[in-house]
Design a protein around this motif. Structure first.
Motif, PDB file in Angstrom:
ATOM      1  N   UNK A  49       0.966  -1.320   0.063  1.00 18.69           N
ATOM      2  CA  UNK A  49      -0.091  -0.019   0.042  1.00 18.69           C
ATOM      3  C   UNK A  49       0.815   1.129   0.002  1.00 18.69           C
ATOM      4  N   UNK A  50       1.839   1.267  -1.186  1.00 17.10           N
ATOM      5  CA  UNK A  50       2.721   2.432  -0.991  1.00 17.10           C
ATOM      6  C   UNK A  50       2.851   2.874  -2.603  1.00 17.10           C
ATOM      7  N   UNK A  51       3.224   4.179  -2.804  1.00 16.12           N
ATOM      8  CA  UNK A  51       3.227   4.647  -3.952  1.00 16.12           C
ATOM      9  C   UNK A  51       4.504   5.244  -4.247  1.00 16.12           C
ATOM     10  N   UNK A  52       5.099   5.454  -5.417  1.00 15.21           N
ATOM     11  CA  UNK A  52       6.139   6.107  -5.755  1.00 15.21           C
ATOM     12  C   UNK A  52       6.080   7.205  -6.662  1.00 15.21           C
ATOM     13  N   UNK A  53       6.841   8.216  -6.448  1.00 14.21           N
ATOM     14  CA  UNK A  53       6.953   9.570  -7.441  1.00 14.21           C
ATOM     15  C   UNK A  53       8.263   9.540  -7.987  1.00 14.21           C
ATOM     16  N   UNK A  54       8.683   9.532  -9.305  1.00 10.85           N
ATOM     17  CA  UNK A  54       9.659   9.835  -9.924  1.00 10.85           C
ATOM     18  C   UNK A  54      10.207  11.243  -9.735  1.00 10.85           C
ATOM     19  N   UNK A  55      11.447  11.358  -9.485  1.00  8.42           N
ATOM     20  CA  UNK A  55      12.030  12.644  -9.454  1.00  8.42           C
ATOM     21  C   UNK A  55      13.076  12.921 -10.373  1.00  8.42           C
ATOM     22  N   UNK A  56      13.124  13.469 -11.516  1.00 12.60           N
ATOM     23  CA  UNK A  56      13.773  13.820 -12.632  1.00 12.60           C
ATOM     24  C   UNK A  56      15.328  14.367 -11.907  1.00 12.60           C
ATOM     25  N   UNK A  57      16.287  13.684 -12.377  1.00 14.21           N
ATOM     26  CA  UNK A  57      17.468  14.153 -11.657  1.00 14.21           C
ATOM     27  C   UNK A  57      17.751  15.829 -12.131  1.00 14.21           C
ATOM     28  N   UNK A  58      17.460  16.099 -13.411  1.00 19.40           N
ATOM     29  CA  UNK A  58      17.800  17.560 -13.864  1.00 19.40           C
ATOM     30  C   UNK A  58      16.947  18.345 -12.854  1.00 19.40           C
ATOM     31  N   UNK A  59      15.997  18.091 -12.273  1.00 14.75           N
ATOM     32  CA  UNK A  59      15.054  18.854 -11.501  1.00 14.75           C
ATOM     33  C   UNK A  59      16.177  19.517 -10.234  1.00 14.75           C
ATOM     34  N   UNK A  60      17.086  18.759  -9.890  1.00 13.52           N
ATOM     35  CA  UNK A  60      17.715  19.114  -8.892  1.00 13.52           C
ATOM     36  C   UNK A  60      19.479  19.217  -9.359  1.00 13.52           C
ATOM     37  N   UNK A  61      19.755  19.227 -10.517  1.00 12.44           N
ATOM     38  CA  UNK A  61      21.153  19.491 -10.864  1.00 12.44           C
ATOM     39  C   UNK A  61      22.066  18.048 -10.695  1.00 12.44           C
ATOM     40  N   UNK A  62      21.339  16.980 -10.599  1.00 13.02           N
ATOM     41  CA  UNK A  62      22.060  15.920 -10.603  1.00 13.02           C
ATOM     42  C   UNK A  62      22.565  14.972 -11.697  1.00 13.02           C
ATOM     43  N   UNK A  63      21.779  15.699 -13.050  1.00 13.99           N
ATOM     44  CA  UNK A  63      22.188  15.001 -14.266  1.00 13.99           C
ATOM     45  C   UNK A  63      23.554  15.285 -14.917  1.00 13.99           C
ATOM     46  N   UNK A  64      24.635  14.967 -14.018  1.00 10.40           N
ATOM     47  CA  UNK A  64      25.958  15.235 -14.349  1.00 10.40           C
ATOM     48  C   UNK A  64      26.905  13.857 -14.033  1.00 10.40           C
ATOM     49  N   UNK A  65      27.838  13.565 -14.586  1.00  5.20           N
ATOM     50  CA  UNK A  65      28.845  12.653 -14.270  1.00  5.20           C
ATOM     51  C   UNK A  65      29.767  13.053 -12.934  1.00  5.20           C
ATOM     52  N   UNK A  66      29.648  14.013 -12.595  1.00  7.38           N
ATOM     53  CA  UNK A  66      30.763  14.651 -11.420  1.00  7.38           C
ATOM     54  C   UNK A  66      29.895  15.676 -10.733  1.00  7.38           C
ATOM     55  N   UNK A  67      29.709  15.085  -9.228  1.00  8.41           N
ATOM     56  CA  UNK A  67      28.860  15.961  -8.082  1.00  8.41           C
ATOM     57  C   UNK A  67      29.556  16.136  -6.929  1.00  8.41           C
ATOM     58  N   UNK A  68      29.505  17.290  -6.526  1.00 10.03           N
ATOM     59  CA  UNK A  68      30.093  17.881  -5.374  1.00 10.03           C
ATOM     60  C   UNK A  68      31.375  17.811  -5.151  1.00 10.03           C
ATOM     61  N   UNK A  69      32.192  18.156  -6.512  1.00  7.42           N
ATOM     62  CA  UNK A  69      33.588  17.866  -6.458  1.00  7.42           C
ATOM     63  C   UNK A  69      34.370  16.610  -6.486  1.00  7.42           C
ATOM     64  N   UNK A  70      33.355  15.683  -6.823  1.00  7.78           N
ATOM     65  CA  UNK A  70      34.009  14.359  -6.604  1.00  7.78           C
ATOM     66  C   UNK A  70      33.954  13.482  -8.183  1.00  7.78           C
ATOM     67  N   UNK A  71      34.450  12.300  -8.215  1.00  7.12           N
ATOM     68  CA  UNK A  71      34.060  11.607  -9.433  1.00  7.12           C
ATOM     69  C   UNK A  71      32.969  10.808  -9.609  1.00  7.12           C
ATOM     70  N   UNK A  72      32.075  10.874  -8.894  1.00  6.78           N
ATOM     71  CA  UNK A  72      30.831  10.262  -8.831  1.00  6.78           C
ATOM     72  C   UNK A  72      29.627  11.178  -9.172  1.00  6.78           C
ATOM     73  N   UNK A  73      28.520  10.642  -9.596  1.00  5.38           N
ATOM     74  CA  UNK A  73      28.313   9.164 -10.045  1.00  5.38           C
ATOM     75  C   UNK A  73      28.770   8.375 -11.121  1.00  5.38           C
ATOM     76  N   UNK A  74      29.641   9.466 -11.938  1.00  5.41           N
ATOM     77  CA  UNK A  74      30.194   8.528 -13.139  1.00  5.41           C
ATOM     78  C   UNK A  74      29.283   8.448 -14.146  1.00  5.41           C
TER      79      UNK A  74
END
Length: 227
Positions: free
Chosen positions: A185-210
Motif C-alpha cells: 500500500x505504497x506509491x512512488x513518484x519519480x524525481x528527474x535528476x535534472x530537477x535538482x542538478x544531478x544529471x551530471x557525471x561529477x557532483x560535489x567536486x567528486x568523480x561520482x556518480x560517473x
C-alpha cells in the motif's frame, strides 16, 4: 593521479556551494571492502537532492536506513536536520562506518542504531517520529526488496506524513518493485535528476556518480480508495 575529491588517509571530500551557502564534508572510506564502507554513486545523487532542498531541512526528523558511510545522512545533519543513522545490526562494520563519518564531520551526537530490514526489533518499535526516511542504493539485491518495503511501510504507517527519499542504480530491466509497492500500500513518484542538478557525471567536486544510470523516487503511503 588520484580520483577527484580523493584524499590521503582513506577519505573522500565533497563540496557544494551556491551563493554564500557552502558545505564541505569528509567521508572516511575503506575501498574494496564490505559494502557500506565506501561511498556509492547513488549516495552522491541523494546528497545532491538534500543540498538542493537544504532550506527545508532545519528541524526535520530524518532517518537514514542502510546508511554505511552515511553521506546523505551527514549532509542532512549539516543542513540542520535532526538525524538518526542506521544500518543492519548484523553488520557492525557498517555501524562503525556511520560513527566514523559523524566524528569526521563534527557530529558526535548523531545517534546510530542497528536496524535490520524486515525485522520488527525493539529499536524499530521505540524509534522517535520521523519526517523523512533516506536510503541510497538500498534496492541492490532483489531478495531484500520486500524486507525494505515492509520496513518502510511500518515507518510510514507510524508517520503518515513522512516520505522515503531514495536513489537507486538501474542494474537490470527485469527488476521492479511495482508489485511490492501495491502489496504494501505504497506509491512512488519519480524525481528527474535534472530537477535538482544531478544529471551530471561529477557532483560535489567528486568523480561520482560517473556514468552509472541513477534514478530517484519518493515513496509514500498510497491514498486509500474513495468509498
Amino acid at each position: 593521479m588520484g580520483e577527484p575529491g580523493r584524499r590521503r588517509g582513506g577519505a573522500r571530500r565533497y563540496r557544494w556551494a551556491e551563493g554564500r551557502a557552502a558545505l564541505a564534508l569528509r567521508i572516511p572510506e575503506v575501498p574494496a571492502s564490505q559494502y557500506g564502507t565506501y561511498v556509492w554513486p547513488c549516495a552522491v545523487v541523494l546528497a545532491q537532492y538534500l543540498w538542493a532542498r537544504r532550506r527545508s531541512l532545519p528541524g526535520k526528523r530524518v532517518l537514514e536506513i542502510g546508511a554505511g558511510v552515511s553521506l546523505p545522512g551527514v549532509t542532512a545533519a549539516k543542513c540542520g536536520a535532526e538525524v538518526i543513522l542506521s544500518d543492519s545490526e548484523e553488520l557492525p562494520r557498517c555501524l562503525r562506518s556511520c560513527r566514523r563519518s559523524c566524528r569526521a564531520n563534527g557530529l558526535p551526537r548523531v545517534p546510530v542504531l542497528g536496524l535490520t530490514w524486515g525485522r520488527v526489533s525493539p529499536e524499530l518499535l521505540s524509534l522517535a517520529p520521523v519526517d523523512i526516511v533516506l536510503g541510497s542504493d538500498v534496492f541492490f539485491d532483489p531478495k531484500d526488496f520486500e524486507d525494505i518495503l515492509s520496513t518502510i511501510y511500518f515507518l510510514l504507517e507510524k508517520n503518515p506524513h513522512a516520505q522515503f527519499w531514495t536513489t537507486y542504480q538501474v542494474r537490470s530491466a527485469d527488476w521492479s518493485i511495482e508489485a511490492l509497492l501495491c502489496k504494501w500500500k505504497l506509491k512512488s513518484t519519480h524525481v528527474p535528476l535534472r530537477s535538482f542538478g544531478a544529471d551530471k557525471e561529477h557532483l560535489a567536486g567528486s568523480s561520482l556518480p560517473g556514468r552509472h544510470t541513477i534514478e530517484m523516487m519518493i515513496i509514500s503511503l498510497a491514498q486509500p480508495d474513495s468509498p
